[in-house]
Scaffold this active site. Sequence first.
Site, short mmCIF file in Angstrom:
data_model
loop_
_atom_site.label_atom_id
_atom_site.label_comp_id
_atom_site.label_asym_id
_atom_site.label_seq_id
_atom_site.Cartn_x
_atom_site.Cartn_y
_atom_site.Cartn_z
N ARG A 48 0.86 -1.18 0.00
CA ARG A 48 0.00 0.00 0.00
C ARG A 48 0.89 1.22 0.00
O ARG A 48 2.11 1.13 0.12
CB ARG A 48 -1.03 -0.01 1.14
CG ARG A 48 -0.71 -0.73 2.40
CD ARG A 48 0.41 -0.14 3.19
NE ARG A 48 0.23 1.29 3.36
CZ ARG A 48 1.20 2.15 3.57
NH1 ARG A 48 2.47 1.74 3.61
NH2 ARG A 48 0.97 3.42 3.71
N GLN A 196 -1.66 2.13 9.98
CA GLN A 196 -0.39 2.20 9.24
C GLN A 196 0.68 2.93 10.06
O GLN A 196 1.87 2.65 9.93
CB GLN A 196 -0.58 2.92 7.90
CG GLN A 196 -1.37 2.15 6.87
CD GLN A 196 -2.83 2.51 6.89
OE1 GLN A 196 -3.38 2.86 7.94
NE2 GLN A 196 -3.50 2.42 5.76
N ASP A 237 -2.18 10.86 -2.05
CA ASP A 237 -2.55 9.79 -2.99
C ASP A 237 -2.99 10.35 -4.33
O ASP A 237 -2.93 9.65 -5.35
CB ASP A 237 -3.66 8.92 -2.39
CG ASP A 237 -3.09 8.10 -1.25
OD1 ASP A 237 -2.99 8.63 -0.13
OD2 ASP A 237 -2.69 6.95 -1.50
N ASN A 247 -5.46 12.28 0.82
CA ASN A 247 -4.50 11.46 1.57
C ASN A 247 -5.29 10.66 2.60
O ASN A 247 -6.52 10.78 2.70
CB ASN A 247 -3.43 12.35 2.22
CG ASN A 247 -2.29 11.52 2.80
OD1 ASN A 247 -1.75 10.64 2.10
ND2 ASN A 247 -1.91 11.74 4.05
N LYS A 248 -4.58 9.88 3.37
CA LYS A 248 -5.20 9.01 4.37
C LYS A 248 -6.22 9.74 5.22
O LYS A 248 -6.00 10.89 5.62
CB LYS A 248 -4.08 8.42 5.23
CG LYS A 248 -4.50 7.47 6.33
CD LYS A 248 -5.40 6.35 5.86
CE LYS A 248 -4.86 5.56 4.69
NZ LYS A 248 -5.89 4.76 4.00
O1 MRU Z 1 -4.45 3.13 2.32
P1 MRU Z 1 -2.97 3.35 2.17
O2 MRU Z 1 -2.17 2.77 3.27
O3 MRU Z 1 -2.50 2.90 0.79
O4 MRU Z 1 -2.80 4.92 2.23
C1 MRU Z 1 -1.52 5.46 2.13
C2 MRU Z 1 -1.49 6.94 2.27
O5 MRU Z 1 -2.52 7.59 2.43
C3 MRU Z 1 -0.17 7.60 2.13
O6 MRU Z 1 -0.11 8.76 2.91
C4 MRU Z 1 0.03 8.01 0.65
O7 MRU Z 1 -0.17 6.92 -0.19
C5 MRU Z 1 1.36 8.57 0.40
S1 MRU Z 1 2.57 7.31 0.59
C6 MRU Z 1 4.08 7.78 0.15
#
Ligand code: MRU
Length: 344
Positions: A48, A196, A237, A247-248
């Site tokens: 991820r 995470q 993202d 983003n997350k």
């Molecule tokens: O759901 P995930 O774990 O894939 O989400 C990841 C994130 O939101 C990160 O902050 C984003 O991908 C940037 S990672 C360098």
Amino acid sequence: MKYPIRSLEFKNNKLYLIDQRALPQQYKKFICENYRDVEFAIAEMVVRGAPAIGVTAAYGVVLAAFEFNELPIKQFLDQMHEACDIINSSRPTAVNLMWAIKRMRFFLIDNETPKNVLHKLKAEANQIADEDIRTNKKMGQFGNSLIPHKATILTHCNTGALATVEYGTALGVIRAAFEDGKEIFVYADETRPRLQGARLTAWELVQEGIPATLIADSVAATLIRDGKIDLILVGADRIAINGDCANKIGTFMLSVIAKVYDVPFYIVAPTTTIDFEIETGEEIEIEERSKEEVTHINGVQIAPENIDVYNPAFDVTPNENITAVITEKGIINKPFKENILKLK
Ligand code: MRU
């Protein structure tokens, strides 16, 4: 024991991923032997993080070419496009996935033999992986220029080596500042519901020996209000032309608190995370994940069975809450639209 943190490796015609579902209790590899394994690995979050998803997808296309290269060119291309479509829809929000698939599709042309196409796809996927590492190091350099000596940094989710091929985006900037000898201190949000921050960022920080403290997400507001945070570094993202960043989930909330207390709020992301086809964050598809991510922890039910759950995996931070976007091409300041379009 210190483990090598390279999130993925292509060898013996297979893709080896660090299985991020198992960390930090277990360090083990998940082996993708075909593109369906890749689709599963992305959808189930074996791998991820936007950049890591993009590179994994590229190798998924290579695995499809290994599977179909004995077919006549027309059938080969039909099968390859179908595989690309399937990988492309494994997760909806991180645009690095669509970007990588588009880059790989460029080689799907009919005046080549399937074997030649396979050869070129493999070289391209390796190139995408190498570029990711170089890009992260560059963002680390640019970002480090913004980090004061003895800074206390707050971060959210995992944006480290695990979320990329190596090094990381926001966590890459933290790595760069630490390698530069700055006495930094990091607060890592646990990042409910997938944790995470607790499982992955905390693991990377401990492995690197970077001074850090893990907090529940809800602690961040108090630390910011109390003047304990000098700056916030997060990844992205998908970035719209106007600078809105997906983003997350939880990133938007942090940005609002940062704005109220005048704490710099930086996004660290490669230019491959910019979606030049969308004007604003309103156009970004936000993934919704399963109810069980919220009602269960480590397989143990913690909420009543019949409760409804709303579980968006991402949110959009409006551009006005963002101080600057750190990319491999430099630090993007306001006005975002004008400066982002110069990167096209
Ligand atoms: O759901 P995930 O774990 O894939 O989400 C990841 C994130 O939101 C990160 O902050 C984003 O991908 C940037 S990672 C360098």
